[in-house]
Motif scaffolding. Structure first.
Motif, PDB file in Angstrom:
ATOM      1  N   ASN A 115     -17.180  -5.598  46.913  1.00  0.00           N
ATOM      2  CA  ASN A 115     -16.781  -4.604  47.906  1.00  0.00           C
ATOM      3  C   ASN A 115     -15.373  -4.857  48.466  1.00  0.00           C
ATOM      4  O   ASN A 115     -15.142  -4.744  49.664  1.00  0.00           O
ATOM      5  CB  ASN A 115     -17.812  -4.519  49.041  1.00  0.00           C
ATOM      6  CG  ASN A 115     -17.793  -3.174  49.742  1.00  0.00           C
ATOM      7  OD1 ASN A 115     -17.266  -2.188  49.211  1.00  0.00           O
ATOM      8  ND2 ASN A 115     -18.364  -3.113  50.920  1.00  0.00           N
ATOM      9  N   LEU A 116     -14.451  -5.164  47.567  1.00  0.00           N
ATOM     10  CA  LEU A 116     -13.049  -5.392  47.930  1.00  0.00           C
ATOM     11  C   LEU A 116     -12.270  -4.127  47.576  1.00  0.00           C
ATOM     12  O   LEU A 116     -11.677  -4.029  46.501  1.00  0.00           O
ATOM     13  CB  LEU A 116     -12.501  -6.618  47.180  1.00  0.00           C
ATOM     14  CG  LEU A 116     -13.292  -7.904  47.377  1.00  0.00           C
ATOM     15  CD1 LEU A 116     -12.802  -8.982  46.426  1.00  0.00           C
ATOM     16  CD2 LEU A 116     -13.214  -8.364  48.821  1.00  0.00           C
ATOM     17  N   GLU A 118     -21.919   0.012  51.154  1.00  0.00           N
ATOM     18  CA  GLU A 118     -22.512  -1.206  51.698  1.00  0.00           C
ATOM     19  C   GLU A 118     -23.677  -1.694  50.842  1.00  0.00           C
ATOM     20  O   GLU A 118     -24.111  -2.833  50.982  1.00  0.00           O
ATOM     21  CB  GLU A 118     -22.971  -0.976  53.144  1.00  0.00           C
ATOM     22  CG  GLU A 118     -21.827  -0.629  54.092  1.00  0.00           C
ATOM     23  CD  GLU A 118     -20.672  -1.628  54.031  1.00  0.00           C
ATOM     24  OE1 GLU A 118     -20.934  -2.854  54.077  1.00  0.00           O
ATOM     25  OE2 GLU A 118     -19.513  -1.196  53.934  1.00  0.00           O
ATOM     26  N   HIS A 119     -24.190  -0.836  49.957  1.00  0.00           N
ATOM     27  CA  HIS A 119     -25.320  -1.209  49.105  1.00  0.00           C
ATOM     28  C   HIS A 119     -24.828  -1.611  47.723  1.00  0.00           C
ATOM     29  O   HIS A 119     -24.095  -0.861  47.069  1.00  0.00           O
ATOM     30  CB  HIS A 119     -26.313  -0.059  48.980  1.00  0.00           C
ATOM     31  CG  HIS A 119     -26.933   0.319  50.278  1.00  0.00           C
ATOM     32  ND1 HIS A 119     -27.284   1.601  50.577  1.00  0.00           N
ATOM     33  CD2 HIS A 119     -27.258  -0.420  51.373  1.00  0.00           C
ATOM     34  CE1 HIS A 119     -27.800   1.646  51.794  1.00  0.00           C
ATOM     35  NE2 HIS A 119     -27.793   0.434  52.292  1.00  0.00           N
ATOM     36  N   VAL A 132     -30.537  -4.881  39.255  1.00  0.00           N
ATOM     37  CA  VAL A 132     -30.517  -4.446  40.656  1.00  0.00           C
ATOM     38  C   VAL A 132     -31.498  -3.299  40.860  1.00  0.00           C
ATOM     39  O   VAL A 132     -32.229  -3.272  41.859  1.00  0.00           O
ATOM     40  CB  VAL A 132     -29.090  -4.047  41.095  1.00  0.00           C
ATOM     41  CG1 VAL A 132     -29.094  -3.459  42.507  1.00  0.00           C
ATOM     42  CG2 VAL A 132     -28.160  -5.239  41.024  1.00  0.00           C
ATOM     43  N   ILE A 133     -31.542  -2.353  39.936  1.00  0.00           N
ATOM     44  CA  ILE A 133     -32.481  -1.228  40.032  1.00  0.00           C
ATOM     45  C   ILE A 133     -33.918  -1.744  40.086  1.00  0.00           C
ATOM     46  O   ILE A 133     -34.726  -1.300  40.908  1.00  0.00           O
ATOM     47  CB  ILE A 133     -32.277  -0.241  38.861  1.00  0.00           C
ATOM     48  CG1 ILE A 133     -31.032   0.612  39.115  1.00  0.00           C
ATOM     49  CG2 ILE A 133     -33.497   0.645  38.650  1.00  0.00           C
ATOM     50  CD1 ILE A 133     -30.635   1.491  37.949  1.00  0.00           C
ATOM     51  N   ILE A 171     -28.999   7.710  43.698  1.00  0.00           N
ATOM     52  CA  ILE A 171     -28.690   6.463  44.394  1.00  0.00           C
ATOM     53  C   ILE A 171     -27.862   6.833  45.620  1.00  0.00           C
ATOM     54  O   ILE A 171     -26.895   7.592  45.516  1.00  0.00           O
ATOM     55  CB  ILE A 171     -27.914   5.508  43.464  1.00  0.00           C
ATOM     56  CG1 ILE A 171     -28.817   5.076  42.311  1.00  0.00           C
ATOM     57  CG2 ILE A 171     -27.384   4.301  44.234  1.00  0.00           C
ATOM     58  CD1 ILE A 171     -28.119   4.292  41.232  1.00  0.00           C
ATOM     59  N   GLU A 172     -28.262   6.329  46.772  1.00  0.00           N
ATOM     60  CA  GLU A 172     -27.573   6.656  48.015  1.00  0.00           C
ATOM     61  C   GLU A 172     -26.101   6.237  47.929  1.00  0.00           C
ATOM     62  O   GLU A 172     -25.783   5.097  47.582  1.00  0.00           O
ATOM     63  CB  GLU A 172     -28.232   5.941  49.191  1.00  0.00           C
ATOM     64  CG  GLU A 172     -27.572   6.233  50.518  1.00  0.00           C
ATOM     65  CD  GLU A 172     -28.145   5.418  51.661  1.00  0.00           C
ATOM     66  OE1 GLU A 172     -27.567   5.494  52.761  1.00  0.00           O
ATOM     67  OE2 GLU A 172     -29.145   4.710  51.462  1.00  0.00           O
ATOM     68  N   ALA A 173     -25.208   7.175  48.248  1.00  0.00           N
ATOM     69  CA  ALA A 173     -23.765   6.923  48.198  1.00  0.00           C
ATOM     70  C   ALA A 173     -23.345   6.125  49.420  1.00  0.00           C
ATOM     71  O   ALA A 173     -22.927   6.669  50.433  1.00  0.00           O
ATOM     72  CB  ALA A 173     -23.004   8.238  48.111  1.00  0.00           C
TER      73      ALA A 173
END
Length: 134
Positions: free
Chosen positions: A106-107, A48-49, A31-32, A43-45
């Motif tokens: 994202n559950l 959703e990403h 992913v990076i 990494i942006e907190a």
């Protein structure tokens, strides 16, 4: 080493936990690279990403790994009934796999449930070892 034979499942779980960490690391690295994230930069907190979720999944697994190893060693050297140690090790692994997958998809609520499952596995390992001394 013969005293470890009844704990064969726990030994397998240790290996599988290592494999799980390796898979999480590979997913994160892919992913990076695909997102062209610059190493060394935060990494942006943002849940959703996927990059953030993959990073947190690996970090959370690493946070509980040391406790798992210490409790497994405590249990192995305390030599309680093997089926309890093996069972709680499997519970921990099940919780970690579920937690990771829920982080990836994202559950959030189910992820928390799986975290508690892995926590119960850890607590069970500790209590089983303590009970062997009483």
């Amino acid at each position: 080493m013969e005293f470890l034979l009844p704990y064969k499942i726990t030994i397998w779980v240790i290996g599988l936990v290592g494999l799980l960490l390796l898979l999480q690391l590979i997913v994160l690295d892919v992913v990076i690279l695909s997102k062209k994230h610059i190493p060394g930069f935060a990494i942006e907190a943002n849940h959703e990403h996927f990059l953030f979720r993959a990073n947190r999944a690996l970090a959370n697994s690493n946070e509980s790994l040391g406790i798992f190893i210490v409790f497994v060693l405590f249990a192995l050297f305390s030599q309680p009934t093997a089926h309890w140690v093996n069972g709680f090790a499997v519970v921990y692994l099940f919780g970690r796999v579920g937690h990771m997958l829920c982080y990836y998809f994202n559950l959030k609520v189910i992820r928390s449930i799986f975290f508690v499952v892995s926590l119960l596995g850890l607590i069970g390992l500790f209590i089983t070892a303590i009970m062997a001394w009483l």
